[in-house]
Design a protein around this motif. Structure first.
Motif, PDB file in Angstrom:
ATOM      1  N   SER A 112       0.827  -1.211   0.000  1.00 34.61           N
ATOM      2  CA  SER A 112       0.000   0.000   0.000  1.00 34.61           C
ATOM      3  C   SER A 112       0.860   1.260   0.000  1.00 34.61           C
ATOM      4  O   SER A 112       0.482   2.277  -0.593  1.00 34.61           O
ATOM      5  CB  SER A 112      -0.928  -0.003   1.220  1.00 34.61           C
ATOM      6  N   ILE A 113       2.005   1.209   0.648  1.00 35.95           N
ATOM      7  CA  ILE A 113       2.903   2.369   0.683  1.00 35.95           C
ATOM      8  C   ILE A 113       3.421   2.680  -0.716  1.00 35.95           C
ATOM      9  O   ILE A 113       3.437   3.845  -1.148  1.00 35.95           O
ATOM     10  CB  ILE A 113       4.073   2.109   1.649  1.00 35.95           C
ATOM     11  N   TYR A 114       3.811   1.648  -1.439  1.00 33.01           N
ATOM     12  CA  TYR A 114       4.310   1.865  -2.801  1.00 33.01           C
ATOM     13  C   TYR A 114       3.193   2.340  -3.730  1.00 33.01           C
ATOM     14  O   TYR A 114       3.438   3.149  -4.634  1.00 33.01           O
ATOM     15  CB  TYR A 114       4.934   0.573  -3.336  1.00 33.01           C
ATOM     16  N   ALA A 115       1.988   1.855  -3.508  1.00 30.43           N
ATOM     17  CA  ALA A 115       0.861   2.319  -4.320  1.00 30.43           C
ATOM     18  C   ALA A 115       0.588   3.802  -4.070  1.00 30.43           C
ATOM     19  O   ALA A 115       0.311   4.566  -5.003  1.00 30.43           O
ATOM     20  CB  ALA A 115      -0.379   1.486  -4.011  1.00 30.43           C
ATOM     21  N   ALA A 116       0.677   4.213  -2.808  1.00 36.08           N
ATOM     22  CA  ALA A 116       0.478   5.630  -2.473  1.00 36.08           C
ATOM     23  C   ALA A 116       1.563   6.490  -3.106  1.00 36.08           C
ATOM     24  O   ALA A 116       1.308   7.616  -3.572  1.00 36.08           O
ATOM     25  CB  ALA A 116       0.478   5.802  -0.962  1.00 36.08           C
ATOM     26  N   TRP A 117       2.792   5.976  -3.150  1.00 35.58           N
ATOM     27  CA  TRP A 117       3.888   6.722  -3.774  1.00 35.58           C
ATOM     28  C   TRP A 117       3.667   6.885  -5.280  1.00 35.58           C
ATOM     29  O   TRP A 117       3.912   7.947  -5.841  1.00 35.58           O
ATOM     30  CB  TRP A 117       5.216   6.015  -3.504  1.00 35.58           C
ATOM     31  N   VAL A 118       3.186   5.833  -5.931  1.00 33.52           N
ATOM     32  CA  VAL A 118       2.891   5.917  -7.365  1.00 33.52           C
ATOM     33  C   VAL A 118       1.822   6.982  -7.621  1.00 33.52           C
ATOM     34  O   VAL A 118       1.900   7.736  -8.597  1.00 33.52           O
ATOM     35  CB  VAL A 118       2.440   4.555  -7.921  1.00 33.52           C
ATOM     36  N   ALA A 119       0.831   7.036  -6.739  1.00 29.82           N
ATOM     37  CA  ALA A 119      -0.215   8.047  -6.893  1.00 29.82           C
ATOM     38  C   ALA A 119       0.372   9.457  -6.836  1.00 29.82           C
ATOM     39  O   ALA A 119      -0.068  10.354  -7.574  1.00 29.82           O
ATOM     40  CB  ALA A 119      -1.274   7.868  -5.799  1.00 29.82           C
ATOM     41  N   LYS A 120       1.377   9.664  -5.977  1.00 31.21           N
ATOM     42  CA  LYS A 120       2.046  10.966  -5.912  1.00 31.21           C
ATOM     43  C   LYS A 120       2.908  11.215  -7.147  1.00 31.21           C
ATOM     44  O   LYS A 120       3.007  12.341  -7.639  1.00 31.21           O
ATOM     45  CB  LYS A 120       2.902  11.048  -4.645  1.00 31.21           C
ATOM     46  N   MET A 121       3.512  10.166  -7.654  1.00 29.51           N
ATOM     47  CA  MET A 121       4.344  10.309  -8.851  1.00 29.51           C
ATOM     48  C   MET A 121       3.505  10.696 -10.069  1.00 29.51           C
ATOM     49  O   MET A 121       4.001  11.349 -10.994  1.00 29.51           O
ATOM     50  CB  MET A 121       5.091   9.001  -9.121  1.00 29.51           C
ATOM     51  N   ILE A 122       2.245  10.290 -10.095  1.00 30.24           N
ATOM     52  CA  ILE A 122       1.368  10.648 -11.209  1.00 30.24           C
ATOM     53  C   ILE A 122       1.235  12.170 -11.319  1.00 30.24           C
ATOM     54  O   ILE A 122       1.212  12.726 -12.421  1.00 30.24           O
ATOM     55  CB  ILE A 122      -0.018   9.989 -11.038  1.00 30.24           C
ATOM     56  N   ASP A 123       1.172  12.841 -10.176  1.00 32.41           N
ATOM     57  CA  ASP A 123       1.030  14.305 -10.184  1.00 32.41           C
ATOM     58  C   ASP A 123       2.272  14.992 -10.742  1.00 32.41           C
ATOM     59  O   ASP A 123       2.178  15.981 -11.452  1.00 32.41           O
ATOM     60  CB  ASP A 123       0.759  14.803  -8.756  1.00 32.41           C
TER      61      ASP A 123
END
Length: 257
Positions: A112-123
Motif C-alpha cells: 500500500s505504501i508503494y501504491a500511495a507513492w505511485v499516486a504521488k508520482m502521477i502528479d
C-alpha cells in the motif's frame, strides 16, 4: 709518475664520455615521452560520468527499498520521494520502474505504501506513471502464464492498491480481478482451478473502505458471489483424509479459509 698520470687522465676522459652518453640517453627518453599520446580528457569525463551514474542508481534503489521503513515518517517520505526524483526520471526512469516492481514482489508488507507513492508520482511525473502500468500488467500476465502463484498474488494486490489510491480506475481494476477469477471456470482444483478464485479473493483485501464506497453498487458482491459459487462446487471428498478426530467437521483448506 708519467704512467700514473696517463692512467688518471684516461679514467677522467672515460667518465666524462660516460656522462655525455647518459645525458644523451636521458634527452632521447624525454623526447620519446613527449611523443607518447596523452589520455584524452573525454575518456576521463566518460569515466566520471559512469561512476556518477552508478552512485545515482544505488541511491535510487536504496531510497525506494527503504521507503516507509520509519512508521513515523511514512507520509513525509512518500511526498518527499516523489519530488526527490525530479532529476532522475528522464535518465533512470526504467530503473525506478524495475525497482518498484521488485519491491512489490518481495516486500508485501509495504504494498500500500508503494501504491500511495505511485499516486504521488502521477502528479509530478505522469509520463513515467503511464509507462509503469503496462509493465505491471505484463508482469502479472507472465506470472499467470508460468504458474508463479505467489508472484501473481503480490502483483495483483499491488494493482488493487493502485486502484484504492486513485492511481488506476476502480472499474478497470475490478474488471481485471474478474478476469483472474474466471480462470477458475471449468477447472477442477487438481487442474489449477483454485488459482483464479484464490488470487481474486486475496486481492480484494487490498480494496480500501473508501475505495469500495466509490465502486458501483453490487460490483464487489458479484465477484464474491462468483468466487463463493466456485468454492461450493469443489468436491469435498478429500476432507475425511485430513480428519484426526471424529469431531473435526470444520476442516478448511487455504482457499476456504
Amino acid at each position: 709518475g708519467i704512467l700514473a698520470q696517463a692512467w688518471f687522465c684516461s679514467q677522467v676522459q672515460g667518465a666524462a664520455l660516460w656522462l655525455r652518453v647518459a645525458d644523451a640517453w636521458t634527452n632521447m627518453s624525454f623526447a620519446a615521452n613527449l611523443n607518447k599520446p596523452k589520455k584524452q580528457p573525454v575518456q576521463t569525463d566518460a569515466s566520471a560520468i559512469a561512476k556518477q551514474q552508478k552512485v545515482d542508481r544505488e541511491r535510487i534503489r536504496r531510497l525506494i527499498i527503504t521507503l516507509g521503513d520509519d512508521n513515523k515518517k511514512i507520509v513525509g517520505q512518500i511526498r518527499g520521494l516523489a519530488g526527490a526524483f525530479e532529476d532522475d526520471v528522464d535518465l533512470h526512469g526504467e530503473l525506478l520502474a524495475e525497482t518498484l516492481l521488485d519491491c512489490s514482489k518481495h516486500i508485501p508488507l509495504k504494498t500500500s505504501i508503494y501504491a500511495a507513492w505511485v499516486a504521488k508520482m502521477i502528479d509530478k511525473h505522469p509520463s513515467w506513471a503511464a509507462a509503469l502500468v503496462p509493465k505491471v500488467l505484463g508482469e502479472l500476465q507472465t506470472a499467470l502464464r508460468t504458474g508463479q502463484a505467489t508472484v501473481a498474488q503480490l502483483i495483483l494486490q499491488f494493482v488493487v492498491s493502485l486502484g484504492s489510491y486513485g492511481a488506476l480506475g476502480l472499474t478497470s481494476v475490478l474488471g481485471l480481478v474478474k478476469e483472474v477469477l474466471e480462470l477458475s471456470d471449468g477447472l477442477r482444483p487438481s487442474k489449477g482451478g483454485d488459482l483464479g478464485a484464490f488470487l481474486a479473493l486475496a486481492s480484494l483485501l487490498y480494496l480500501s473502505p473508501a475505495a469500495r464506497a466509490q465502486v458501483p453498487a453490487g460490483q464487489v458482491e458479484v465477484l464474491l458471489s462468483q468466487a463463493g459459487a466456485y468454492i461450493s462446487s469443489r468436491d469435498p471428498g478429500w476432507k475425511p483424509l485430513l480428519r484426526v478426530l471424529k469431531s473435526d467437521d470444520d476442516i478448511t483448506d487455504r482457499l476456504e479459509g
